[in-house]
Design an enzyme around this catalytic site. Structure first.
Site, PDB file in Angstrom:
ATOM      1  N   ASN A   1      62.370  26.894  76.228  1.00  0.00           N
ATOM      2  CA  ASN A   1      61.832  28.070  75.533  1.00  0.00           C
ATOM      3  C   ASN A   1      62.987  29.031  75.262  1.00  0.00           C
ATOM      4  O   ASN A   1      63.444  29.730  76.161  1.00  0.00           O
ATOM      5  CB  ASN A   1      60.754  28.731  76.409  1.00  0.00           C
ATOM      6  CG  ASN A   1      60.226  30.019  75.797  1.00  0.00           C
ATOM      7  OD1 ASN A   1      60.463  30.303  74.623  1.00  0.00           O
ATOM      8  ND2 ASN A   1      59.510  30.808  76.592  1.00  0.00           N
ATOM      9  N   TRP A   2      63.431  29.046  74.022  1.00  0.00           N
ATOM     10  CA  TRP A   2      64.614  29.864  73.688  1.00  0.00           C
ATOM     11  C   TRP A   2      64.286  31.335  73.483  1.00  0.00           C
ATOM     12  O   TRP A   2      65.189  32.147  73.281  1.00  0.00           O
ATOM     13  CB  TRP A   2      65.292  29.307  72.431  1.00  0.00           C
ATOM     14  CG  TRP A   2      66.006  28.021  72.674  1.00  0.00           C
ATOM     15  CD1 TRP A   2      66.258  27.436  73.894  1.00  0.00           C
ATOM     16  CD2 TRP A   2      66.576  27.152  71.696  1.00  0.00           C
ATOM     17  NE1 TRP A   2      66.938  26.260  73.719  1.00  0.00           N
ATOM     18  CE2 TRP A   2      67.151  26.061  72.382  1.00  0.00           C
ATOM     19  CE3 TRP A   2      66.653  27.183  70.299  1.00  0.00           C
ATOM     20  CZ2 TRP A   2      67.794  25.010  71.723  1.00  0.00           C
ATOM     21  CZ3 TRP A   2      67.293  26.142  69.637  1.00  0.00           C
ATOM     22  CH2 TRP A   2      67.862  25.073  70.349  1.00  0.00           C
ATOM     23  N   LYS A   3      63.005  31.675  73.438  1.00  0.00           N
ATOM     24  CA  LYS A   3      62.612  33.077  73.233  1.00  0.00           C
ATOM     25  C   LYS A   3      63.318  33.640  71.989  1.00  0.00           C
ATOM     26  O   LYS A   3      63.504  32.905  71.017  1.00  0.00           O
ATOM     27  CB  LYS A   3      62.899  33.897  74.501  1.00  0.00           C
ATOM     28  CG  LYS A   3      62.306  33.212  75.752  1.00  0.00           C
ATOM     29  CD  LYS A   3      62.308  34.058  76.971  1.00  0.00           C
ATOM     30  CE  LYS A   3      61.696  33.248  78.120  1.00  0.00           C
ATOM     31  NZ  LYS A   3      61.489  34.027  79.316  1.00  0.00           N
TER      32      LYS A   3
ATOM     33  N   HIS B   1      52.109  33.164  76.632  1.00  0.00           N
ATOM     34  CA  HIS B   1      53.254  33.425  77.515  1.00  0.00           C
ATOM     35  C   HIS B   1      53.131  34.845  78.083  1.00  0.00           C
ATOM     36  O   HIS B   1      52.651  35.751  77.395  1.00  0.00           O
ATOM     37  CB  HIS B   1      54.556  33.270  76.719  1.00  0.00           C
ATOM     38  CG  HIS B   1      55.760  33.276  77.599  1.00  0.00           C
ATOM     39  ND1 HIS B   1      56.299  34.440  78.090  1.00  0.00           N
ATOM     40  CD2 HIS B   1      56.510  32.262  78.107  1.00  0.00           C
ATOM     41  CE1 HIS B   1      57.336  34.134  78.864  1.00  0.00           C
ATOM     42  NE2 HIS B   1      57.489  32.822  78.889  1.00  0.00           N
TER      43      HIS B   1
ATOM     44  N   GLU C   1      55.197  37.134  78.401  1.00  0.00           N
ATOM     45  CA  GLU C   1      55.849  38.160  77.573  1.00  0.00           C
ATOM     46  C   GLU C   1      54.942  38.566  76.405  1.00  0.00           C
ATOM     47  O   GLU C   1      54.942  39.725  75.985  1.00  0.00           O
ATOM     48  CB  GLU C   1      57.224  37.659  77.092  1.00  0.00           C
ATOM     49  CG  GLU C   1      58.219  37.633  78.250  1.00  0.00           C
ATOM     50  CD  GLU C   1      59.310  36.601  78.146  1.00  0.00           C
ATOM     51  OE1 GLU C   1      59.529  36.033  77.065  1.00  0.00           O
ATOM     52  OE2 GLU C   1      59.957  36.338  79.186  1.00  0.00           O
TER      53      GLU C   1
ATOM     54  N   GLU D   1      53.280  29.795  85.266  1.00  0.00           N
ATOM     55  CA  GLU D   1      54.494  30.607  85.301  1.00  0.00           C
ATOM     56  C   GLU D   1      54.207  31.910  86.034  1.00  0.00           C
ATOM     57  O   GLU D   1      53.712  32.869  85.424  1.00  0.00           O
ATOM     58  CB  GLU D   1      54.958  30.933  83.878  1.00  0.00           C
ATOM     59  CG  GLU D   1      55.309  29.724  83.047  1.00  0.00           C
ATOM     60  CD  GLU D   1      56.320  30.096  81.963  1.00  0.00           C
ATOM     61  OE1 GLU D   1      57.412  29.529  81.987  1.00  0.00           O
ATOM     62  OE2 GLU D   1      56.030  30.965  81.140  1.00  0.00           O
TER      63      GLU D   1
ATOM     64  N   GLY E   1      62.641  34.940  84.482  1.00  0.00           N
ATOM     65  CA  GLY E   1      63.863  35.670  84.141  1.00  0.00           C
ATOM     66  C   GLY E   1      64.399  36.521  85.280  1.00  0.00           C
ATOM     67  O   GLY E   1      65.274  37.357  85.078  1.00  0.00           O
TER      68      GLY E   1
ATOM     69  N   SER F   1      62.483  30.788  86.227  1.00  0.00           N
ATOM     70  CA  SER F   1      63.832  30.642  86.792  1.00  0.00           C
ATOM     71  C   SER F   1      64.179  29.207  87.200  1.00  0.00           C
ATOM     72  O   SER F   1      64.884  28.991  88.186  1.00  0.00           O
ATOM     73  CB  SER F   1      64.024  31.614  87.959  1.00  0.00           C
ATOM     74  OG  SER F   1      63.912  32.952  87.505  1.00  0.00           O
TER      75      SER F   1
ATOM     76  N   GLY G   1      63.424  28.821  80.470  1.00  0.00           N
ATOM     77  CA  GLY G   1      63.889  29.879  79.586  1.00  0.00           C
ATOM     78  C   GLY G   1      65.410  29.970  79.615  1.00  0.00           C
ATOM     79  O   GLY G   1      66.113  29.198  78.955  1.00  0.00           O
ATOM     80  N   GLY G   2      65.938  30.892  80.423  1.00  0.00           N
ATOM     81  CA  GLY G   2      67.378  31.171  80.451  1.00  0.00           C
ATOM     82  C   GLY G   2      68.261  29.934  80.542  1.00  0.00           C
ATOM     83  O   GLY G   2      69.252  29.808  79.808  1.00  0.00           O
TER      84      GLY G   2
HETATM   85  P1  PGA Z   1      63.093  31.707  82.724  1.00  0.00           P
HETATM   86  O1  PGA Z   1      61.902  31.771  81.657  1.00  0.00           O
HETATM   87  O2  PGA Z   1      63.393  30.237  82.954  1.00  0.00           O
HETATM   88  O3  PGA Z   1      64.230  32.433  82.083  1.00  0.00           O
HETATM   89  O4  PGA Z   1      62.595  32.354  83.965  1.00  0.00           O
HETATM   90  C1  PGA Z   1      60.836  30.871  81.716  1.00  0.00           C
HETATM   91  C2  PGA Z   1      59.818  31.203  80.654  1.00  0.00           C
HETATM   92  O5  PGA Z   1      59.623  32.390  80.378  1.00  0.00           O
HETATM   93  O6  PGA Z   1      59.178  30.326  80.070  1.00  0.00           O
END
Ligand code: PGA
Length: 248
Positions: A8-10, A94, A96, A166, A172, A212, A233-234
């Site tokens: 997930n590159w956001k 998600h 976010e 999640e 994050g 994470s 994500g990251g």
């Molecule tokens: P993260 O993000 O790996 O940076 O914690 C995961 C996500 O939001 O899907």
């Protein structure tokens, strides 16, 4: 069950950066791979990434969609546009989106419905906040998100659904749930799905973990049978770390 690894590159990467990543991943990817790999770039990079991974089994996901088929919704993207841009999957709900854009379970329910009707596989995100975990409300929160998010669906609708657990406090933050904590909630989610949709369907659904995940903690998560993959994500932004997570 084949596991699923989603990047997930956001809101990261231009078209050029996205294509460079996809091409470099494609050079190390060999089919058949031990798990399904999916990249979720920003909207602007969907078609270029879909073209770059064409001919491989690497899939493409969008990070959101609108719940209506089309219309006067300035700034929004429909399911049909996503299919046209080369997507097979779409991330829905998600945290976010829930936190920064006010998405609630009812809206998420409509988005999942639109995805299914359009032939997209929904990656339906659920998870509790830190205060909810501390108040021992994790089960209650995920049950409510599942019930409302999947309200009015029958077993036939959700055969290909993916659920991403999640915990919001792990996204994050560098603070990942322990494999035990994640597995415990995954088992509970599976039970809720079994009770709601019956054995045949609920046992096929992939329940993946996000929060994470990185190249260092993936092995411990992978050992857990109830964890059917990860949403990253990251650590998905660099080919080196993502390829380790993806098991190359
Ligand atoms: P993260 O993000 O790996 O940076 O914690 C995961 C996500 O939001 O899907």
């Amino acid at each position: 069950m084949r596991s699923l690894i989603v990047a997930n590159w956001k809101m990261h990467k231009t078209i050029g950066e996205s294509v460079a990543f996809a091409e470099s991943l494609k050079t190390i990817h060999r089919d058949p791979h031990e798990c399904d790999i999916v990249i979720a770039p920003p909207f602007t990079s969907l078609r270029p990434v879909a073209d770059a991974v064409a001919g491989s089994s690497i899939g493409v996901a969008a990070q959101n969609l609108h719940h209506h088929a089309d219309g006067a919704y300035t700034g929004e993207i429909s399911a049909r546009m996503l299919v046209d841009a080369g997507c097979q999957y779409v991330i829905i709900g998600h945290s976010e989106r829930r936190i920064y854009f006010g998405e609630n379970d009812q809206l998420i329910n409509q988005k999942i419905k639109m995805a299914i009707q359009s032939g997209l596989v929904p990656i339906f995100c659920i998870g509790e906040t830190l205060p909810e975990r501390e108040q021992e409300k994790t089960y209650e929160v995920v049950e409510k998100q599942l019930k409302e998010g999947l309200n009015n669906f029958g077993a036939d609708d959700i055969g290909r659904l993916v659920i991403a657990y999640e915990p919001v406090w792990a996204i994050g933050t560098g603070r990942t749930a322990t494999p035990e904590q994640a597995e415990d909630v995954h088992i509970h989610i599976r039970q809720v799905m079994l009770a709601k949709f019956g054995d045949m369907t609920a046992s096929q659904i992939r329940i993946i973990y996000g929060g994470s995940v990185n190249a260092e903690n993936i092995d411990k998560l992978r050992e857990r049978k109830a964890i059917n993959g990860v949403l990253v994500g990251g650590a998905s932004l660099k080919v080196e770390s993502f390829s380790k997570i993806a098991g190359y």
